[in-house]
Design an enzyme around this catalytic site. Structure first.
Site, short mmCIF file in Angstrom:
data_model
loop_
_atom_site.label_atom_id
_atom_site.label_comp_id
_atom_site.label_asym_id
_atom_site.label_seq_id
_atom_site.Cartn_x
_atom_site.Cartn_y
_atom_site.Cartn_z
CB CYS A 63 -2.17 -0.70 17.62
SG CYS A 63 -2.99 0.75 18.28
N GLY A 86 1.14 2.07 13.11
CA GLY A 86 0.90 3.16 14.06
C GLY A 86 2.11 4.03 14.19
CG ASN A 143 -3.97 -4.46 16.40
OD1 ASN A 143 -3.86 -5.32 15.54
ND2 ASN A 143 -4.51 -3.31 16.15
N GLY A 144 -6.63 -3.42 18.32
CA GLY A 144 -8.04 -3.68 18.05
C GLY A 144 -8.89 -2.61 18.69
CE1 TYR A 184 -3.11 2.87 3.29
CE2 TYR A 184 -4.05 2.44 5.45
CZ TYR A 184 -3.22 3.18 4.63
OH TYR A 184 -2.50 4.21 5.15
CB SER A 201 -1.30 2.30 -0.34
OG SER A 201 -1.72 3.48 -0.96
CG ASP A 234 -4.61 4.84 -3.83
OD1 ASP A 234 -3.82 4.05 -3.31
OD2 ASP A 234 -4.88 5.95 -3.33
CG ASP A 235 -5.17 1.62 -0.65
OD1 ASP A 235 -4.41 2.57 -0.93
OD2 ASP A 235 -5.90 1.65 0.34
P1 AMP Z 1 -8.77 9.78 1.27
O1 AMP Z 1 -9.67 9.20 0.23
O2 AMP Z 1 -8.21 11.10 0.92
O3 AMP Z 1 -9.47 9.85 2.60
O4 AMP Z 1 -7.51 8.86 1.48
C1 AMP Z 1 -7.45 7.61 0.93
C2 AMP Z 1 -6.03 7.12 1.00
O5 AMP Z 1 -5.63 6.96 2.35
C3 AMP Z 1 -5.97 5.77 0.34
O6 AMP Z 1 -5.18 5.93 -0.81
C4 AMP Z 1 -5.27 4.86 1.32
O7 AMP Z 1 -3.99 4.53 0.83
C5 AMP Z 1 -5.14 5.65 2.59
N1 AMP Z 1 -5.99 5.09 3.67
C6 AMP Z 1 -7.08 4.34 3.57
N2 AMP Z 1 -7.58 4.05 4.79
C7 AMP Z 1 -6.78 4.61 5.69
C8 AMP Z 1 -6.75 4.66 7.10
N3 AMP Z 1 -7.69 4.07 7.84
N4 AMP Z 1 -5.75 5.35 7.71
C9 AMP Z 1 -4.80 5.95 6.98
N5 AMP Z 1 -4.79 5.95 5.62
C10 AMP Z 1 -5.75 5.29 4.98
#
Ligand code: AMP
Length: 479
Positions: free
Chosen positions: A2, A28, A102-103, A244, A285, A347-348
């Site tokens: 949020c 959000g 938020n939280g 992220y 990301s 990726d992150d």
């Molecule tokens: P997955 O491994 O398929 O569950 O998705 C991982 C990807 O979703 C990562 O590349 C992040 O960029 C993104 N991600 C990580 N944490 C979240 C989160 N809490 N909510 C939405 N997207 C996320």
């Protein structure tokens, strides 16, 4: 998750709130809301969907007044129900009150049942309503918002950045561990608070500083004032904001998120160098990480996955099957950049592993020979109870798997996550002042069934005031 914002500006609040929420949209996408106060009346509008879909020029012009708060929601506690959309609005005695949060609280059930036993009713299933109820109870007892916020902080446990409007005054407070981000800005004719500095940038306003953990900020037409309500032994800033969640162009607790991610990219190469033809990011990301990796390795950065910018985050699709299909529509590989190439894919984070597995399949179909996956966070081992929507241990691909087993599952040629030491160093905040719950399974506050390393929190009273003097930083405000 949020995003929240609060503003008092003599030039009117609604359009400014709209642009700030627009800048916080990544926090959000489920719903958005704004409440304003014009000196006499509260005006409110909220709805499901993105900021640009919920608000229109006529709606914004009806949101009159110089004070207001806004919210974009991604639900953690409280289902996707219309009544849960924030800000929540109340009438208390002769006052109009509006609250957004938020939280995530970890003692919601306990607090709620306490109220229910006393015969109180709730109109939502959010923890925000609990916070509002405690505040109203205590304001009516003490007649002082400072005292009420102090008692509220003593009662609630979890992460919370809260913005509350009573009449035309905005109160904002941040939990004593500073888990969620929250900062203060100077607008042209007033002041604002927001979850991230990008909301302040959106108004061409000036970032003043972060709200201190345990601090209460009060903004009215006269100016802004900060009061320290609680002082923690240690802080627990959410590490995942840097990995992220936050926008890369935000400055959180004094640190530019883009710099952290770029530096991690460099570290990913240093920690385990690999030879490859190109570095490719999972947009958006992974981009700052991939740029850092390319800088560190001198391997060219080549965009090989194109993102359809008009699609929401695939993570929020409800079923696994839908999430898998959605990746293809969202990311299109460029065969001319991939055919017979060895690629470092950055990726992150890997959460469930769905995204990485599908992307790697697409890249192989497009002709990639080797895919070396590099991840900007350490493996995610445990759920988050403090505001980030993370699945259960069963759904987290790395919760009970070694790195090589995850590599095998997502079919990468090699897989490396950055080490926790490098991540902490890249952020530049002491490890003891970061919440690493999702990476280590050890949390900064007591959570049933989980390990915790807690720290004393001092609530400020008259005898504590002297000690506080040495703790307070010089006040940057000229009021
Ligand atoms: P997955 O491994 O398929 O569950 O998705 C991982 C990807 O979703 C990562 O590349 C992040 O960029 C993104 N991600 C990580 N944490 C979240 C989160 N809490 N909510 C939405 N997207 C996320």
């Amino acid at each position: 998750m949020c995003g929240i914002v609060g503003i008092v500006d003599a030039g009117g609040a609604s359009i400014k709130l709209y642009y700030s929420l627009y800048a916080l949209q990544h926090r959000g996408q489920e719903s958005a809301g704004i409440s304003t106060f014009d000196g006499t009346n509260l005006h409110k509008f909220k709805g499901a969907g993105l900021v640009a879909d919920v608000f229109s020029p006529p709606v914004l012009s009806d949101l009159k007044g110089d004070a207001g708060i806004g919210h974009v929601r991604y639900p953690t506690t409280g289902a996707n129900l219309p009544e849960n959309i924030q800000p929540l609005n109340f009438q208390f005695r002769e006052h109009s009150i509006s609250v957004a949060h938020n939280g995530n609280l970890v003692n919601t059930a306990e607090l709620r049942s306490g109220f229910e036993q006393a015969g109180q009713i709730f109109t939502t299933t959010t923890d925000t309503e609990i916070i509002a109820k405690i505040l109203m109870d205590e304001i009516s007892t003490f007649g002082s918002v400072e005292e009420a916020v102090k008692v509220c902080m003593q009662k609630i446990r979890g992460s919370y950045s809260v913005v509350m409007m009573i009449g035309g005054i905005i109160y904002a407070f941040r939990d004593p561990l500073g888990i969620k981000p929250f900062c203060i800005g100077k607008t042209e004719r007033g002041y604002m608070v927001a979850s991230e500095s990008v909301a302040i940038d959106a108004l061409n306003a000036k970032l003043l500083r972060d709200v201190h953990p345990g601090e209460l900020i009060r903004i009215d037409s006269e100016g802004v004032k900060g009061t320290r309500i609680a002082v923690p032994g240690k802080r627990a800033h959410c590490i995942f904001e840097y990995v992220y969640f936050a926008r890369a162009d935000s400055i959180i607790d004094g640190v530019l998120v883009y710099d952290v991610r770029r530096r991690i990219g460099q570290d990913l190469f240093k920690e385990d160098p690999v030879k490859a033809d190109s570095v490719c990011s999972v947009p958006d990301s992974g981009t700052a990480y991939a740029i850092g990796y390319a800088e560190g390795s001198k391997i060219p950065f080549v965009e090989s996955l194109m993102k359809n910018r008009y699609m929401g985050r695939t993570f929020i699709m409800p079923s696994q099957k839908e999430r898998e299909k959605a990746v293809r529509i969202k990311l299109n590989p460029i065969p001319a950049h991939l055919k017979d190439k060895s690629v470092v894919l950055v990726d992150d984070s890997i959460v469930r592993g769905t995204t990485s597995k599908r992307i790697i399949e697409l890249m192989r179909e497009a002709g990639a020979r080797e895919i070396h996956m590099r991840i900007g966070s350490p493996a995610i081992k445990a759920p988050c109870y403090l505001g980030v929507d993370m699945p259960t241990r069963e759904e987290l691909i790395a919760s009970n798997r070694e790195e090589d087993e995850v590599r095998h599952k997502i079919t990468a040629t090699t897989l490396r996550h950055v080490s926790l030491d490098s991540l902490v160093e890249a952020i530049g905040i002491d490890r003891e002042d970061l919440c690493t719950g999702c990476l280590t399974g050890c949390y900064p506050l007591a959570i049933e069934g989980e390990r915790a390393k807690t720290h004393e929190i001092d609530f400020i009273d008259a005898t504590y005031q002297a000690k506080l003097g040495s703790f307070e930083e010089p006040d940057p405000f000229s009021f």
